[in-house]
Motif scaffolding. Structure first.
Motif, PDB file in Angstrom:
ATOM      1  N   HIS A 136      41.505  38.768  52.258  1.00  0.00           N
ATOM      2  CA  HIS A 136      42.735  38.432  52.974  1.00  0.00           C
ATOM      3  C   HIS A 136      42.426  37.704  54.280  1.00  0.00           C
ATOM      4  N   THR A 179      51.655  26.996  57.299  1.00  0.00           N
ATOM      5  CA  THR A 179      51.808  28.354  56.783  1.00  0.00           C
ATOM      6  C   THR A 179      51.690  29.388  57.898  1.00  0.00           C
ATOM      7  N   ALA A 239      53.060  34.164  61.058  1.00  0.00           N
ATOM      8  CA  ALA A 239      53.511  33.653  59.769  1.00  0.00           C
ATOM      9  C   ALA A 239      54.728  32.741  59.943  1.00  0.00           C
ATOM     10  N   GLY A 253      57.659  30.899  54.331  1.00  0.00           N
ATOM     11  CA  GLY A 253      56.921  30.625  53.112  1.00  0.00           C
ATOM     12  C   GLY A 253      55.492  31.120  53.106  1.00  0.00           C
ATOM     13  N   THR A 312      52.247  33.435  52.674  1.00  0.00           N
ATOM     14  CA  THR A 312      51.858  34.508  51.750  1.00  0.00           C
ATOM     15  C   THR A 312      50.421  34.935  52.044  1.00  0.00           C
ATOM     16  N   GLY A 332      49.135  36.892  47.460  1.00  0.00           N
ATOM     17  CA  GLY A 332      50.281  36.743  46.572  1.00  0.00           C
ATOM     18  C   GLY A 332      51.559  37.391  47.049  1.00  0.00           C
ATOM     19  N   THR A 333      51.553  37.982  48.239  1.00  0.00           N
ATOM     20  CA  THR A 333      52.734  38.664  48.780  1.00  0.00           C
ATOM     21  C   THR A 333      53.337  37.838  49.908  1.00  0.00           C
ATOM     22  N   ARG A 334      54.642  37.692  49.884  1.00  0.00           N
ATOM     23  CA  ARG A 334      55.317  36.928  50.933  1.00  0.00           C
ATOM     24  C   ARG A 334      55.279  37.695  52.243  1.00  0.00           C
ATOM     25  N   ILE A 335      54.964  36.979  53.324  1.00  0.00           N
ATOM     26  CA  ILE A 335      54.928  37.567  54.661  1.00  0.00           C
ATOM     27  C   ILE A 335      56.153  37.068  55.427  1.00  0.00           C
TER      28      ILE A 335
END
Length: 477
Positions: free
Chosen positions: A73, A84, A353, A356, A358, A361-364
């Motif tokens: 991560h 991003t 963040a 959009g 991530t 694979g998880t949206r932040i």
């Protein structure tokens, strides 16, 4: 050295697991976990990792935060595009020192400034600064005496300060050196205090005693830096060709003044000031901190110190080190690398963040501050067996435990990797070799707690007794 060090080969790739954030401990509205974090930030972050896992939500004041600990991560976060994640502006005090330098710039402004600053610290340029590094360290050792006492942190700070002033400005600033060093110390303390307390949320117009001291310190720094910039611009103008001036006088300031972007535009005087002071602060404090911790750790590890002495004798045979010795001083490099693992000067890295974003694979949610800490990652037993032990041999080329990518990242990673990383690594190794070749620094065999400010400094002074390398220690008692 670095993530692709010749001493370890290519780091072990690590897959990015799915990110499953869990809620951390209950905070106190509206300050959240500010007091717990401010009181003991290293312990607080370690507890988040140990008690809740690799992805923990918490809050610093009213801002939602996410603390991540898995190298996969962390790698994804640091490598993310600017559309991003964006940098977090960590308070009013920090901006007073750096201004809108490359470290705080965004978007096209960041790309332009990075393209102008990066050539000043490329490996070819660092080679030209190596002699100054060794000479400044050697001059300090000339003033040491067998049996004498020194404050290790202060001595390392004086050495690295002289190095950065000489390589940045092209000369030693004489009587101004001490005044500028004291001003930078005040500035660092002010930023660290703000980061750990309520000052982080005070509006810019509030003038606390700490902020007034900071402004006075910055005025001292700016006065001298602007004088030097003016002198160098006059000299460069007299030469007529900025590129020729940079070749004639090979220091960072001249190169910053000579730099041109793709449209032929130079940095403005204010931009030169911001980049020069940022390079100074980063090049001075981070390396002196790493060296201070390295000598503390060596004093408690006689076998590591003996192996260092043997390497210096074999490679240098009594002469001062030079840049061509750097690659051969592998154990010296490993000592610095292990010291920066245990006590990374930059211990916390935040990012914000955007819509959009991530991870795993998880949206932040947009606006979330995502934090990672070199302190907790570098001391994670999953990546480093016996994580609290000083073991430079863990970086041997044939060591059995391969370190995953981004389990060691004292200079950050991705596009915003520290521009001065190569400078700092070469400087630390050559200074350590120069000093350790002549003296052992004997320190009490006691653990020294770190203090987490802007950098990770020893919480108490380290006073060492100097002992010539060829002199045996006195009998106990």
């Amino acid at each position: 050295m670095g993530p692709n060090s010749h001493t370890r080969g290519v780091p072990l790739p690590v897959s990015t697991p799915p990110l499953n954030p869990v809620r951390g401990p209950r905070g106190l509205p509206p300050l959240g976990h500010l007091f717990a974090f401010g009181k003991d930030p290293l312990g607080f972050l370690t507890r988040l990792r140990d008690d809740f896992g690799d992805a923990v939500t918490w809050s610093l004041g009213p801002r939602r935060s996410l603390f991540i600990s898995h190298p996969g991560h962390i790698r994804e976060l640091l490598a993310a595009r600017e559309d991003t994640y964006e940098i977090l502006e960590i308070g009013w005090a920090f901006r007073q020192i750096t201004g809108q330098s490359v470290i705080l710039s965004k978007g096209d402004d960041w790309r332009r400034k990075r393209s102008l600053v990066q050539p000043t610290v490329r490996p070819r340029q660092v080679r030209s600064y190596a002699d100054a590094m060794v000479e400044c360290a050697g001059a300090a050792a000339d003033g040491w005496r067998d049996g004498g006492r020194i404050d290790v942190r202060r001595e390392m700070a004086l050495i690295t300060q002289r190095i950065v002033l000489r390589t940045l400005f092209g000369n030693d600033l004489g009587q101004q050196t001490d005044a500028l060093g004291d001003a930078m110390d005040v500035a660092e303390q002010a930023v660290g205090a703000e980061l750990r307390g309520i000052g982080l949320f005070l509006p810019a117009w509030v003038r606390t005693p700490s902020r007034r001291r900071l402004l006075a310190a910055v005025a001292t720094i700016d006065g001298e830096v602007h004088r030097l910039i003016g002198e160098r611009r006059d000299r460069t103008g007299a030469v007529g060709d900025p590129a020729h001036a940079a070749e004639e006088r090979d220091d960072l300031l001249t190169r910053l003044l000579a730099a041109r972007d793709e449209e032929g535009r130079p940095l403005s005087p204010k931009e030169v000031r911001n980049e020069a002071v940022t390079l100074w602060a980063a090049g001075h404090e981070t390396t002196s901190t790493a060296l201070t911790w390295a000598f503390h750790l060596l004093a408690r590890a006689p076998e590591a110190r003996a192996r260092l002495e043997a390497e210096l004798q074999e490679v240098l045979a009594g002469r001062p080190p030079a840049i061509d010795d750097y690659e051969r001083l592998t154990w010296t490099q490993q000592i610095i690398k292990e010291a920066m693992r245990l006590y990374p000067p930059v211990w916390l890295i935040p990012a914000v963040a955007r819509e959009g974003a991530t991870l795993g694979g998880t949206r932040i949610p947009a606006g979330t501050i995502v934090w990672c800490s070199t302190w907790t990652t570098h001391r994670d037993p999953r990546w480093f067996p016996e994580p609290d032990r000083f073991r430079p041999e863990r970086w041997d080329a044939d060591a059995p435990d391969v370190v995953p990518d981004h389990a060691w990242y004292p200079f950050g990673g991705g596009p915003r990797t520290c521009l001065g990383a190569r400078f700092a690594q070469v400087e630390a190794a050559l200074v350590l070799a120069t000093l350790a070749q002549r003296f052992h620094l004997d320190l009490p065999d006691a653990e020294v707690p770190p203090r987490a400010g802007l950098l990770l400094q020893p919480a108490t002074p380290l006073h060492a007794t100097l002992r010539g390398v060829n002199r045996q220690p006195a009998p106990a008692g």
